[in-house]
Write an enzyme that holds these catalytic residues in place. Structure first.
Site, PDB file in Angstrom:
ATOM      1  N   LYS A 210     -20.683  14.933  21.716  1.00 28.50           N
ATOM      2  CA  LYS A 210     -20.089  15.625  22.884  1.00 28.50           C
ATOM      3  C   LYS A 210     -18.380  16.106  22.763  1.00 28.50           C
ATOM      4  O   LYS A 210     -18.943  17.099  23.324  1.00 28.50           O
ATOM      5  CB  LYS A 210     -20.385  14.368  23.716  1.00 28.50           C
ATOM      6  CG  LYS A 210     -19.679  15.153  25.503  1.00 28.50           C
ATOM      7  CD  LYS A 210     -19.863  13.866  26.942  1.00 28.50           C
ATOM      8  CE  LYS A 210     -19.216  14.229  28.063  1.00 28.50           C
ATOM      9  NZ  LYS A 210     -19.261  13.660  28.798  1.00 28.50           N
ATOM     10  N   GLU A 216     -16.358   7.559  13.941  1.00 28.63           N
ATOM     11  CA  GLU A 216     -17.557   7.871  13.063  1.00 28.63           C
ATOM     12  C   GLU A 216     -18.411   8.894  13.111  1.00 28.63           C
ATOM     13  O   GLU A 216     -18.454   9.306  11.631  1.00 28.63           O
ATOM     14  CB  GLU A 216     -18.770   6.592  13.031  1.00 28.63           C
ATOM     15  CG  GLU A 216     -18.311   5.184  14.045  1.00 28.63           C
ATOM     16  CD  GLU A 216     -17.097   5.308  14.985  1.00 28.63           C
ATOM     17  OE1 GLU A 216     -16.915   5.747  15.921  1.00 28.63           O
ATOM     18  OE2 GLU A 216     -17.142   3.824  15.515  1.00 28.63           O
ATOM     19  N   GLY A 271     -22.232  10.112  28.020  1.00 30.87           N
ATOM     20  CA  GLY A 271     -23.417  10.396  26.837  1.00 30.87           C
ATOM     21  C   GLY A 271     -24.430   9.071  27.252  1.00 30.87           C
ATOM     22  O   GLY A 271     -25.534   9.875  26.229  1.00 30.87           O
ATOM     23  N   ARG A 272     -24.193   8.105  27.671  1.00 30.54           N
ATOM     24  CA  ARG A 272     -25.618   7.188  27.485  1.00 30.54           C
ATOM     25  C   ARG A 272     -26.607   7.971  29.096  1.00 30.54           C
ATOM     26  O   ARG A 272     -27.885   7.287  28.878  1.00 30.54           O
ATOM     27  CB  ARG A 272     -25.692   6.276  28.278  1.00 30.54           C
ATOM     28  CG  ARG A 272     -24.719   5.775  29.528  1.00 30.54           C
ATOM     29  CD  ARG A 272     -23.823   4.537  28.969  1.00 30.54           C
ATOM     30  NE  ARG A 272     -22.834   4.035  30.370  1.00 30.54           N
ATOM     31  CZ  ARG A 272     -21.519   4.180  30.787  1.00 30.54           C
ATOM     32  NH1 ARG A 272     -20.730   5.002  29.970  1.00 30.54           N
ATOM     33  NH2 ARG A 272     -21.096   4.366  31.650  1.00 30.54           N
ATOM     34  N   GLU A 357     -22.780  -1.128  29.456  1.00 27.34           N
ATOM     35  CA  GLU A 357     -21.891   0.362  29.329  1.00 27.34           C
ATOM     36  C   GLU A 357     -21.859   0.559  30.995  1.00 27.34           C
ATOM     37  O   GLU A 357     -20.334   0.742  30.752  1.00 27.34           O
ATOM     38  CB  GLU A 357     -22.126   1.092  28.217  1.00 27.34           C
ATOM     39  CG  GLU A 357     -20.933   1.699  27.858  1.00 27.34           C
ATOM     40  CD  GLU A 357     -20.512   2.608  26.180  1.00 27.34           C
ATOM     41  OE1 GLU A 357     -20.122   2.832  26.123  1.00 27.34           O
ATOM     42  OE2 GLU A 357     -22.035   4.046  26.458  1.00 27.34           O
ATOM     43  N   HIS A 388     -43.258 -15.312  19.518  1.00 26.69           N
ATOM     44  CA  HIS A 388     -43.703 -15.689  18.244  1.00 26.69           C
ATOM     45  C   HIS A 388     -41.999 -16.486  17.897  1.00 26.69           C
ATOM     46  O   HIS A 388     -41.867 -16.835  16.988  1.00 26.69           O
ATOM     47  CB  HIS A 388     -44.380 -15.170  17.184  1.00 26.69           C
ATOM     48  CG  HIS A 388     -45.897 -14.913  17.726  1.00 26.69           C
ATOM     49  ND1 HIS A 388     -46.726 -16.494  17.368  1.00 26.69           N
ATOM     50  CD2 HIS A 388     -46.384 -13.999  18.538  1.00 26.69           C
ATOM     51  CE1 HIS A 388     -47.806 -15.418  17.643  1.00 26.69           C
ATOM     52  NE2 HIS A 388     -47.901 -14.352  18.245  1.00 26.69           N
ATOM     53  N   LYS A 508     -10.837   0.741  19.652  1.00 21.18           N
ATOM     54  CA  LYS A 508     -10.605   2.291  18.959  1.00 21.18           C
ATOM     55  C   LYS A 508      -9.093   2.447  18.403  1.00 21.18           C
ATOM     56  O   LYS A 508      -9.018   2.860  17.489  1.00 21.18           O
ATOM     57  CB  LYS A 508     -11.005   3.593  19.665  1.00 21.18           C
ATOM     58  CG  LYS A 508     -12.779   3.278  19.807  1.00 21.18           C
ATOM     59  CD  LYS A 508     -12.890   4.557  20.552  1.00 21.18           C
ATOM     60  CE  LYS A 508     -14.091   5.410  21.249  1.00 21.18           C
ATOM     61  NZ  LYS A 508     -14.450   6.245  22.029  1.00 21.18           N
TER      62      LYS A 508
HETATM   63  C1  G6Q Z   1     -21.793   6.995  26.070  1.00 19.06           C
HETATM   64  C2  G6Q Z   1     -20.920   6.601  25.493  1.00 19.06           C
HETATM   65  C3  G6Q Z   1     -20.483   6.617  24.284  1.00 19.06           C
HETATM   66  C4  G6Q Z   1     -20.669   7.578  23.368  1.00 19.06           C
HETATM   67  C5  G6Q Z   1     -20.238   7.886  21.959  1.00 19.06           C
HETATM   68  C6  G6Q Z   1     -20.278   8.888  21.214  1.00 19.06           C
HETATM   69  O1  G6Q Z   1     -21.340   6.581  27.659  1.00 19.06           O
HETATM   70  O2  G6Q Z   1     -19.235   7.760  25.843  1.00 19.06           O
HETATM   71  O3  G6Q Z   1     -21.672   5.331  24.019  1.00 19.06           O
HETATM   72  O4  G6Q Z   1     -22.289   8.816  23.972  1.00 19.06           O
HETATM   73  O5  G6Q Z   1     -18.718   6.930  21.792  1.00 19.06           O
HETATM   74  O6  G6Q Z   1     -19.947   9.508  21.914  1.00 19.06           O
HETATM   75  P1  G6Q Z   1     -19.678  11.278  21.559  1.00 19.06           P
HETATM   76  O7  G6Q Z   1     -20.415  12.196  21.701  1.00 19.06           O
HETATM   77  O8  G6Q Z   1     -18.136  12.322  22.073  1.00 19.06           O
HETATM   78  O9  G6Q Z   1     -19.855  11.628  20.051  1.00 19.06           O
END
Ligand code: G6Q
Length: 543
Positions: A210, A216, A271-272, A357, A388, A508
């Site tokens: 996003k 990462e 994001g989620r 989250e 199990h 972070k």
């Molecule tokens: C979700 C969070 C988080 C996000 C990641 C990736 O709700 O905001 O998990 O999706 O940190 O972020 P980017 O899509 O910006 O790389």
């Protein structure tokens, strides 16, 4: 946006539930079932082909009434309308929360900052569909003229967990002559293993971020680029092998991806909550645009159900209120998600982010410390494997663990008696948890006295059973939306912001600082605590 309904009304509703808990908290489900021969059917709800049996819960009609009163006192209806109409309910980031717009049919209108967002959503969907058709048919060629066989999604968190889960869940519908891989971890092993057997000429990278600044993802994206170039690719070929999914055009261009090959979304998609946005491009490449749209239709059906069904017939609301009931009155700390469907193997992991989250928050919308427990820990594994390993603790441990069982009437891979056996296990587990086995029953089986206590099942352990005909893209959409709205409802009851995630920031920032210290041995005094200083020094000495 502050939720309507005064603190006093909400407080009164809490107190009524507390009193009620004092009266019925210890009531045994087996008695509730004995008293009401219709209970199993009466406490079953069907909506759009999904069935929820919530009869095996420690509730009476009075409990439900008081929980619905609480939802009303919390202003659930108004909060729901605020979300669906694009109000900026994510108050700490001043954003609308409009994942529901991602699956709104053409012709609907949702206005944010004076602009109808639904046509924009469909424009991106059409662009994704055109691209997916070209790649799937082989019309889209790599730089050397070979068709694309491998798709590697690079993203993390919300830009990874949804795509991975959906790919696994809908593998049955996927194009089998294509390979799909997902790279998320900054651990180099993740990238190296994902590409080790792939040919660069046939590989397409989807860089899903996003913000397009996530450490990462950008590190993995740069490694992907280096790998592509090291395998004979040329700079000019990058446009054929890299596409971006992002809201940040500037950063995409800076990375060197042609913005014509960028699939956009908007700041009102969390994001989620983004697997049904362009972030789902890998899903669409795997299952095709038609199936992707069927998945969106499933999401939308659940959206309409959640927005319009009365509380007593509202599936996400029921699930949420039961979670609040156990979290705040029975001191339950977790919810187990137990899909009896191999294709849903990543569903619990996906739900962990969605739920934890979202509702792992310790302050109210007004910034005050909450005075109840909030988001429980979600976890789980597909059945029957869990039986199990950890089910022992659910059956005979000292903690109360409400369970959501998820199953399907039909298997996508019918094989002998497998499916009957699988489903027999779902029903058996829920029955055993609810009704247990008394000492008398154990003795009557001829068990030696000393062993009797070990073989007793106390029972009275709650579970929901969620069933659908079979796992289709539409049903997956409904299931995900069911939990999205469940999470939303919980957040409204607890009066917290389910849509920010400030709790991920501190780590972070510290990691960036420590990275500099690991890489530069000459940095003078370390100014952390003595433990962190010691660990950094040790790592430096081993490098
Ligand atoms: C979700 C969070 C988080 C996000 C990641 C990736 O709700 O905001 O998990 O999706 O940190 O972020 P980017 O899509 O910006 O790389």
């Amino acid at each position: 946006m502050a939720i309507e309904g005064t603190a006093q009304v909400r407080h009164k509703a809490w107190l009524a539930l507390e009193d009620h808990y004092a009266k019925i908290g210890k009531t045994e489900m087996k008695h509730l079932f004995a008293q009401d021969p219709q209970r199993g059917e009466r406490f079953t709800l069907q909506a759009n082909g999904l069935l929820l049996d919530y009869s095996k819960n420690r509730i009476t009609d009075e409990t439900l009434k008081l929980l619905f009163d609480l939802a009303e006192a919390a202003g659930l209806k108004a909060a729901t309308e605020a979300m669906f109409t694009g109000k900026k309910i994510n108050i700490t980031e001043n954003r609308a929360v409009l994942h529901v717009a991602l699956r709104a049919p053409k012709g609907e209108s949702i206005v944010v900052d004076g602009e109808d967002v639904v046509p924009q959503v469909h424009a991106v969907l059409d662009k994704m569909s055109g691209f997916a058709d070209k790649v799937r048919s082989g019309e889209w060629k790599g730089a050397t003229g070979k068709r694309i066989r491998n798709v590697v999604n690079i993203g993390i968190g919300g830009s990874d967990l949804g795509p991975v889960m959906a790919y696994e869940a809908l593998k049955h519908y996927s194009q089998r002559d294509m390979v799909f891989r997902f790279v998320s971890n900054v651990d180099g092993t993740d990238f190296v293993e994902a590409v080790q057997d792939l040919h660069a000429e046939e590989t397409l990278f989807l860089v899903a971020s996003k913000t397009f600044t996530t450490q990462e993802t950008m590190t993995n994206a740069h490694s992907a680029r280096d790998w592509f170039l090291s395998k004979g690719g040329e700079e000019a070929g990058i446009a054929k092998h890299f596409v971006a999914i992002s809201t940040n055009e500037n950063e995409v261009a800076k990375f060197g991806i042609d913005t014509a090959n960028m699939f956009g979304f908007w700041d009102w998609v969390g994001g989620r909550y983004s697997m049904d946005s362009a972030i789902g491009l890998s899903t669409m490449l795997a299952i095709g645009p038609e199936n992707f749209r069927a998945m969106l239709a499933g999401f939308h059906k659940m959206d309409v159900h959640f927005r319009t069904a009365p509380l007593a017939q509202n599936m996400p609301v029921l699930l949420a209120l039961l979670t609040v009931w156990y979290t705040d009155h029975f001191d339950a700390q977790t919810v187990a998600i137990l899909p009896y469907e191999q294709y849903l193997k990543r569903f619990p992991a996906y739900l962990q982010q969605l739920t934890m989250e979202s509702n792992g928050k310790h302050v109210t919308l007004e910034g005050k410390h909450v005075d109840t427990q909030t988001g429980p820990i979600y976890w789980g594994e597909p059945g029957t494997n869990g039986q199990h390993s950890f089910y022992q603790l659910i059956h005979q441990g000292t903690r109360l663990i409400p369970c959501d069982f998820i199953g399907f009437f039909k298997s996508l891979n019918p094989l002998g008696r497998h499916h009957d056996m699988l489903i027999a296990n779902v029903f058996a587990q829920a029955e055993a948890l609810a009704f247990g086995k008394t000492a008398e029953q154990v003795k009557a089986e001829g068990t030696a006295d000393a062993l009797v206590p070990h073989r007793v099942f106390e029972g009275n352990r709650p579970s929901n059973t969620i069933l659908a005909d079979e796992l289709t893209p539409e049903v997956l959409g409904m299931l995900v939306a069911l939990y999205e709205h469940n999470v939303f409802t919980q957040g409204v009851i607890w009066n917290i912001n389910s849509f920010d995630q400030w709790g991920v920031e501190l780590g972070k920032v510290l990691a960036t600082k420590i990275l500099g210290e690991l890489e530069d041995k000459d940095q003078p005094d370390l100014k952390h605590d003595t433990s962190t200083n010691h660990l950094i020094t040790l790592y430096r000495s081993k490098k």
